[in-house]
Design an enzyme around this catalytic site. Structure first.
Site, short mmCIF file in Angstrom:
data_model
loop_
_atom_site.label_atom_id
_atom_site.label_comp_id
_atom_site.label_asym_id
_atom_site.label_seq_id
_atom_site.Cartn_x
_atom_site.Cartn_y
_atom_site.Cartn_z
CG HIS A 295 -20.82 11.71 -3.76
ND1 HIS A 295 -21.27 10.42 -3.60
CD2 HIS A 295 -19.49 11.62 -3.96
CE1 HIS A 295 -20.25 9.60 -3.72
NE2 HIS A 295 -19.16 10.29 -3.93
CE LYS B 163 -24.42 1.43 -13.76
NZ LYS B 163 -25.08 1.96 -14.94
#
Lengths: 172, 275
Positions: free
Chosen positions: A35, A100
């Site tokens: 990222h 999650k």
């Protein structure tokens, strides 16, 4: 509900937080360092090595693929660590994220703004989830080892809609 | 003096890596089954069924229970009548970790420099050595995932603090972990010692059987309080936020009361052997 990648606005708008879906098609793994790099590329004004338009990123760093298997254990990692990077990728056309746990208010607003969706995968069930991966190919950042970007082809990958395109969260 | 070759330790460590990562602890599996029975939230129940199925797939197919095969922590109890021969102990442990992780296709999740990061490796492990009576070596490997490790907390309380305040701190630590660290959790608590030692106690508490027969009063009270948080399996809400609370205590200073909380995800993995 069955959905296929790449995702379009029509598909996304049908999804409501709490819906259980089975996702098929191509998804890309990317976690912390990937990222950071993707955002560095965007910030520098260069082109990304793959088009994010309509795509889905899976916050996952699988364990190594045992001999004869497509992939190792491959459950989701904690999404919150990717929060600071998400808006940039959504602005480039990213439509789905899988991880999650919860997200920041900023990410939630960005999901709504860009008509995207955040899915939850079964957390801590990496062995089971590996069964739904039909193909795996390393496409970027090999030096990141388990954090490299993989192009995965999944079939009926079980997910729950965590935040829908209307900004509603399952954790509300 | 009983002599144990370093190589024997290396092989034992290697085998434990696979065992810990492929076979979910029986006590944890037992609690998951009970949780499945207890849980009334339909989606959460379905998730618990997946967690139990995951344990079976991992064991049968020799594939890691979770892709985060952890930072390997090794606890070694060495009998004082043992002499380790033909090799260096710590090197043997770290080679055992590398062998084990490589052979079992586990994940290389360790960066050597915490700031520069760089290419990730299988080790080194964090090694805790303890000298005990006797002529055996007991080895435990505890691969700790970092999703839950990131939710650890320490608080240095005043010695006059009420037990209610301590309970509140522990429950709040779990509340702030929320859905992020793979609930249902197992909560390790270390009370006493020093700041660093209470952290070690909290970690060691996770090595004790979960919800053993003799649950202490404080542990069961905390378990009830945490389960009222309604975080539930995977954060989906429900009765089961926590499978068990284990507390370890140690003597401490008259001026303080350190309390550490070390949370484990539902995939609490460890394996032990004796040489």
């Amino acid at each position: 509900m069955n959905i296929k990648t790449p995702l379009d606005a029509k598909q996304i708008k049908k999804l409501k937080s709490g819906d259980e879906v089975l996702l098929s098609g191509v998804i890309y793994t990317a976690r912390d360092q990937a990222h950071k790099r993707l955002c560095e590329v965007i910030n520098s004004g260069k082109k990304l090595s793959f088009d994010l338009k309509g795509q889905v990123i899976y916050y996952c760093g699988p364990s190594m693929a045992p001999k004869g298997k497509i992939i190792g254990s491959c459950g989701p990692t904690t999404s919150r660590r990717m929060d600071e990077f998400s808006e940039k990728l959504l602005a480039k056309g990213l439509k789905g994220m899988i991880g999650k746990g919860g997200r920041s208010q900023d990410v939630r607003a960005a999901i709504k703004k860009h008509c995207a969706v955040y899915f939850l995968a079964y957390a801590g069930c990496g062995a089971l989830l590996s069964k739904y991966v039909k193909k795996s190919e390393l496409i970027a950042y090999k030096d990141l080892g388990p954090e490299a970007i993989l192009k995965l082809e999944v079939k009926n990958f079980p997910l729950i809609v965590g935040i829908d395109s209307y900004g509603r969260s399952i954790y509300d | 003096m009983r002599e144990i070759p370093a190589d024997k330790i290396r092989v034992a460590v290697s085998n434990l890596c696979a065992k810990a990562n492929f076979s979910l602890r029986k006590d944890v599996l037992q609690q998951l089954r009970l949780a499945y029975k207890k849980e009334t939230n339909k989606k959460a129940k379905k998730f618990l069924a997946a967690v139990i199925a995951n344990a079976f797939v991992a064991e049968k197919e020799k594939i890691a229970i979770c892709q985060d095969t952890g930072l390997p922590i090794v606890f070694l109890e060495i009998g004082q009548d043992v002499r380790i021969v033909r090799g260096d102990l710590k090197q043997a442990i770290n080679k055992g970790i590398e062998d084990g992780y490589r052979k079992a296709y586990l994940r290389n999740s360790i960066v050597l420099d915490p700031l520069a990061r760089g290419v990730s490796k299988f080790g080194p492990a964090i090694i805790h050595l303890d000298l005990v009576k006797g002529k055996k070596i007991k080895i435990t490997i505890f691969p700790k995932g970092f999703g839950c490790e990131n939710k650890s907390q320490l608080k240095m309380f005043k010695p006059t603090v009420s037990i209610e305040e301590i309970k509140k701190f522990i429950v709040e630590a779990v509340r702030s972990a929320g859905a992020d660290a793979c609930p249902p959790y197992i909560v390790g608590v270390g009370i006493g010692g020093t700041a660093d030692y209470s952290g070690l106690l909290a970690k060691k508490a996770l090595l004790k059987p979960v919800a053993g027969i003799k649950i202490r009063k404080l542990e069961s009270e905390l378990l009830k309080m945490i389960n009222r948080l309604n975080i539930g399996p995977m954060g989906l809400g429900g009765k089961v936020t926590c499978l068990g609370v284990n507390i370890e205590t140690a003597p401490t200073h008259i001026a303080g009361l350190p309390v550490s909380v070390n949370i484990s995800c539902h995939a609490l993995r460890s394996a032990t052997t004796e040489l």
